[in-house]
Scaffold this active site. Structure first.
Site, PDB file in Angstrom:
ATOM      1  N   GLU A  74      -4.595  -8.898   0.466  1.00  0.00           N
ATOM      2  CA  GLU A  74      -5.120  -8.553   1.798  1.00  0.00           C
ATOM      3  C   GLU A  74      -6.587  -8.195   1.645  1.00  0.00           C
ATOM      4  OE1 GLU A  74      -2.707  -5.846   4.083  1.00  0.00           O
ATOM      5  OE2 GLU A  74      -4.492  -4.966   5.047  1.00  0.00           O
ATOM      6  N   GLU A 111       0.812  -1.230   0.000  1.00  0.00           N
ATOM      7  CA  GLU A 111       0.000   0.000   0.000  1.00  0.00           C
ATOM      8  C   GLU A 111       0.844   1.278   0.000  1.00  0.00           C
ATOM      9  OE1 GLU A 111      -2.831  -0.243   3.194  1.00  0.00           O
ATOM     10  OE2 GLU A 111      -3.877  -1.941   2.307  1.00  0.00           O
TER      11      GLU A 111
END
Length: 817
Positions: free
Chosen positions: A526, A451
């Site tokens: 995720e 991220e």
């Protein structure tokens, strides 16, 4: 040193990067004779064998910083700049006799209090600085050997001195610190002094990171011509003609005064320890350089490694120079194929395997991040019971013990880099990660970031290109991925630089991205981010608790049921890594103080099951019937009121009965589970699971009486008496019929003989009870005490007492080592 400091662990793979630059390929190569029966080399002599010595015992510890003395005057200033002249707590003759004596691994942060003024993301605990020191001697016979000191992990930043010299600076809690002691070691009666200053205040991750020397420390003694740290690469692969080959790369170092002719003998041993192939290669290794010698071993019809049958081979690599000074390293190996298909997902050994994975951090109740190896294995066994087959090391290099356990137990692993940075310091960390872990058959993906804001930019794309090149130069058998949560549709973005696209929380974008890029393999790296509190059935924002019916999730996520349904219904998705397998300290959202740990876990911080455990178990387990009922059935004062009841199963249908009376029978919904509204009446609520019209399993919850006694259930019945082996003990209060009371909140005191208590927990994210000591309260019926052997034979005896309840005792056998 104490005897357990001299524990020889045979041929344990060392960690780190070679001190010399890797040189050219060897000049000669002798292929193995396929007609000759392979034979294992004999044992090495005590004089020349490598020694891998655990240095965890007998450290001295000081909590807090110790300022260096100010230096004044010409001569003192001049002298202070010379080798071996470190001052203060780093000095050779510093008096540390008043410091606390302890064994590693150690996390000093978890020993501290909770503080509302500290960082909630890191668990509301003060961090700070600390010092460690250790003194040991080396026999004169070690002179001439290559000596290496290895720290598997120090949180967060560290400076290391040896014999008054600065020898290492570390800026990562997750990368090993490798120190070459050869040049400045002391021998005979002159002691060697190691001093480590730890600064835990820097933030490397946005979760609880602890502080201190929290992984193992090793001393490795090698002969002058030797296999360097992480110096053997032996990952089998299947050739296009269908035959299997194990390419061998042996990095051989030489600290002798002159060049040496080295011969590397390699024997491949099958899972039963029988020779399955051998090879030999020779070459010249110049003084103070490293040479890579390459050969290969062909194997017909090997037993394949898989998540259901994790068959491990062993590569024994020996180097001999001038007919003596033998060194040997034993490396795990697994024969398996892997591929990520853009249309059909992940294949292991040419068979489709949906990745049923979890993300995990590395802390556990009572221990912080300083987990004994046996507790790491306990956590993986809990995941195996869940039906999990994959682990993401989020978001950092895992401890070596986790990958060893993943190899043995059968998990595939997404191995993740910590810092997204292509400067030399950080690319060295990435190279180290790949070199250390590339022999593990469990590793199937290299992840270069999580991220990152640059993920949708040209800068991010260029950075990933370079990181992928570093990985592929060291291991071309596994794909590179990244965990992406934005920017994937930008004109230039990181999906164009990875082999497998990893998505974080992108349920709404799966189909759109796949339609736009049908040739790119895709997985959920995720997902979910659902939150629940074990044993709580009504969300109460004032009490900081969340109902465990799988109705609560963070704005970017989804429920466990919805997230898995999105994965399971899309064949092109390789699978998912649920956030998270266990609760972890820090990130207490949606709450703040007093909540000090997360609620994302499928299990709580102790490894006790939440409802999410049964949801995923019913979806993931296929080899046995699964059926579980929630909630408990102790609802005094709510007689006649509707109670939401849920069942999770892999059966065809479930019939629910209350006190023998049928409420209804429902056809199973594997993704959503089954729900009833049941008017509460004390007694027995029973679910009957049927498949093919036959009863295959039952689940029962009953109204219990008041607690009358305690019960202790160790996870293991016997431990090794090495001073390191440890096990958790489940603590419950039971009624007169021996049934656990799920609403008990009883304070308990523990005592131990023949071992030590190293941690306490109960899964309550709001509890501020100390995690060290001898007291802990039950939370919604459960607590955990973690015990460790004291280096002696048993038994280890634990006693639990609570006011008004019959005490309990657990006896654990301790085997001599």
């Amino acid at each position: 040193m104490r005897r357990r400091d001299l524990l020889k662990l045979g041929a344990v793979a060392a960690v780190g990067v070679p001190s010399a630059t890797v040189a050219a390929q060897a000049a000669t190569k002798a292929p193995a004779d396929p007609a000759a029966p392979p034979t294992a080399p004999g044992p090495l002599s005590e004089k020349t064998a490598r020694e891998t010595i655990l240095l965890d015992a007998d450290w001295r510890f000081h909590h807090g910083d110790i300022p260096f003395p100010k230096v004044r005057g010409d001569s003192p200033t001049y002298d202070s700049t010379k080798a071996g002249a470190a001052g203060g707590a780093a000095a050779i003759k510093y008096d540390d006799s008043g410091w606390r004596a302890l064994d590693l691994p150690h996390d000093f942060v978890v020993e501290g209090p909770f503080d509302p003024d500290e960082n909630p993301a890191q668990g509301y605990r003060p961090k700070g600085k600390a010092w460690y020191r250790k003194t040991f001697t080396l026999p004169a016979s070690d002179r001439g050997k290559q000596l290496e000191l290895r720290f598997d992990g120090v949180a967060v930043n560290a400076t290391v001195w040896v014999n008054g010299d600065v020898v290492a600076h570390s800026h990562s809690a997750y990368s090993a610190i490798i120190v070459d002691l050869t040049a400045n070691a002391h021998y005979g009666d002159t002691p060697n002094v190691v001093a480590v200053r730890v600064d835990a205040d820097p933030i490397e991750g946005w979760w609880y990171e602890g502080g201190g020397i929290y992984r193992h420390v090793w001393l490795v003694k090698r002969p002058p011509v030797h296999l360097v740290a992480d110096g053997v690469y032996a990952h089998p692969r299947r050739r296009e003609d269908g035959r299997w080959v194990t390419p061998i790369e042996a990095s051989v170092g030489n600290i002798a005064e002159a060049a040496k002719q080295a011969t590397v003998d390699v024997v491949l041993l099958d899972p039963d320890g029988r020779p399955a192939g051998q090879a030999r290669v020779s070459g010249t290794v110049n003084a103070l350089e490293t040479t890579v010698l390459r050969t290969e071993i062909l194997v017909d019809a090997p037993r394949l490694w898989s998540v259901d049958d994790p068959a491990l081979y062993t590569v024994r690599t020996r180097v001999v120079a001038d007919g003596q000074d033998a060194d040997e390293l034993v490396t795990p190996a697994g024969f398996r194929t892997q591929r990520f298909d853009p249309a059909q997902g992940f294949f292991l050994n040419d068979k489709p395997l949906k990745i049923q994975g979890v993300c995990i951090h590395q802390d556990h109740a009572g221990l912080g991040v300083a987990l004994p190896d046996s507790i790491i294995e306990f956590r993986l066994r809990r995941l195996k019971a869940l039906g999990c087959n994959a682990i993401r090391s989020s978001h950092n290099a895992p401890t070596p013990a986790l990958l060893d356990a993943a190899d043995r137990l059968g998990f595939v692993v997404m191995d993740e880099n910590r810092v997204f940075n292509v400067s030399p310091d950080y690319t060295r960390m990435l190279s180290w990660l790949v070199r250390r872990d590339r022999n593990h058959p469990s590793v199937v993906l290299w992840s270069v970031f999580n991220e990152e804001p640059l993920q949708g930019t040209e800068a991010g794309y260029q950075m990933v290109r370079r990181m992928a090149k570093i990985v592929k130069d060291l291991d071309d058998t596994r794909p590179v991925t990244a965990a992406i949560n934005n920017g994937m549709f930008n004109p230039v973005n990181v999906t164009q630089a990875v082999d497998v696209v990893g998505f974080n929380y992108q349920i709404k974008e799966y189909d759109r991205f796949h339609a736009a890029h049908p040739n790119l393999p895709l997985t959920s790296s995720e997902d979910t981010s659902a939150v629940m509190t074990r044993g709580e059935w009504v969300t109460d924002m004032k009490r900081n608790v969340l109902a465990a019916y799988d109705d609560e999730f963070r704005p970017w996520g989804a429920t466990h049921r919805a997230a898995w349904k999105a994965i399971a219904e899309r064949p092109y998705l390789a699978g998912a890594f649920v956030w998270t397998g266990f609760d972890y300290r820090g990130e207490p959202q949606p709450f703040t103080w007093p909540t000090a740990s997360s609620s994302f876990g499928i299990m709580d911080l102790c490894g006790f099951e939440k409802t999410a455990f049964y949801i995923h178990q019913s979806q993931w387990v296929r080899d046995r019937p699964v059926l579980h009922l929630v909630p408990h059935w102790n609802w005094t004062g709510r007689e006649g009121q509707q109670i939401k009841v849920m069942a999770f199963t892999n059966c065809d249908t479930v019939a629910l009965r209350l006190n023998g009376k049928l409420i209804s029978e429902q056809k199973n919904n594997l993704y959503e589970g089954l729900t009833w509204q049941v008017p509460y009446a004390p007694g027995r609520l029973e679910a009957v699971g049927m498949t093919g019209g036959k009863v295959v399993t039952r689940a029962v919850v009953e109204t219990t009486g008041a607690p009358v006694a305690l019960r202790l259930t160790p996870d293991r019945s016997a431990l090794a008496g090495d001073g390191r082996d440890a096990t958790p003990i489940r603590v419950e209060a039971v009624d007169a019929k021996g049934r656990p009371v799920p609403t008990a909140q009883t304070p308990i005191q523990f005592a131990i003989e023949g071992g030590r208590i190293i941690g306490l927990g109960n899964g309550d994210a709001n509890s501020h009870e100390p995690e060290k000591g001898d007291r802990r309260s039950l939370y919604n019926g459960l607590a955990q005490v973690i015990v460790q052997t004291a280096g002696a034979t048993g038994p280890l005896v634990v006693t639990a007492r609570a006011e008004g309840l019959k005490p309990a005792e657990a006896r654990i056998a301790v085997r001599p080592v």
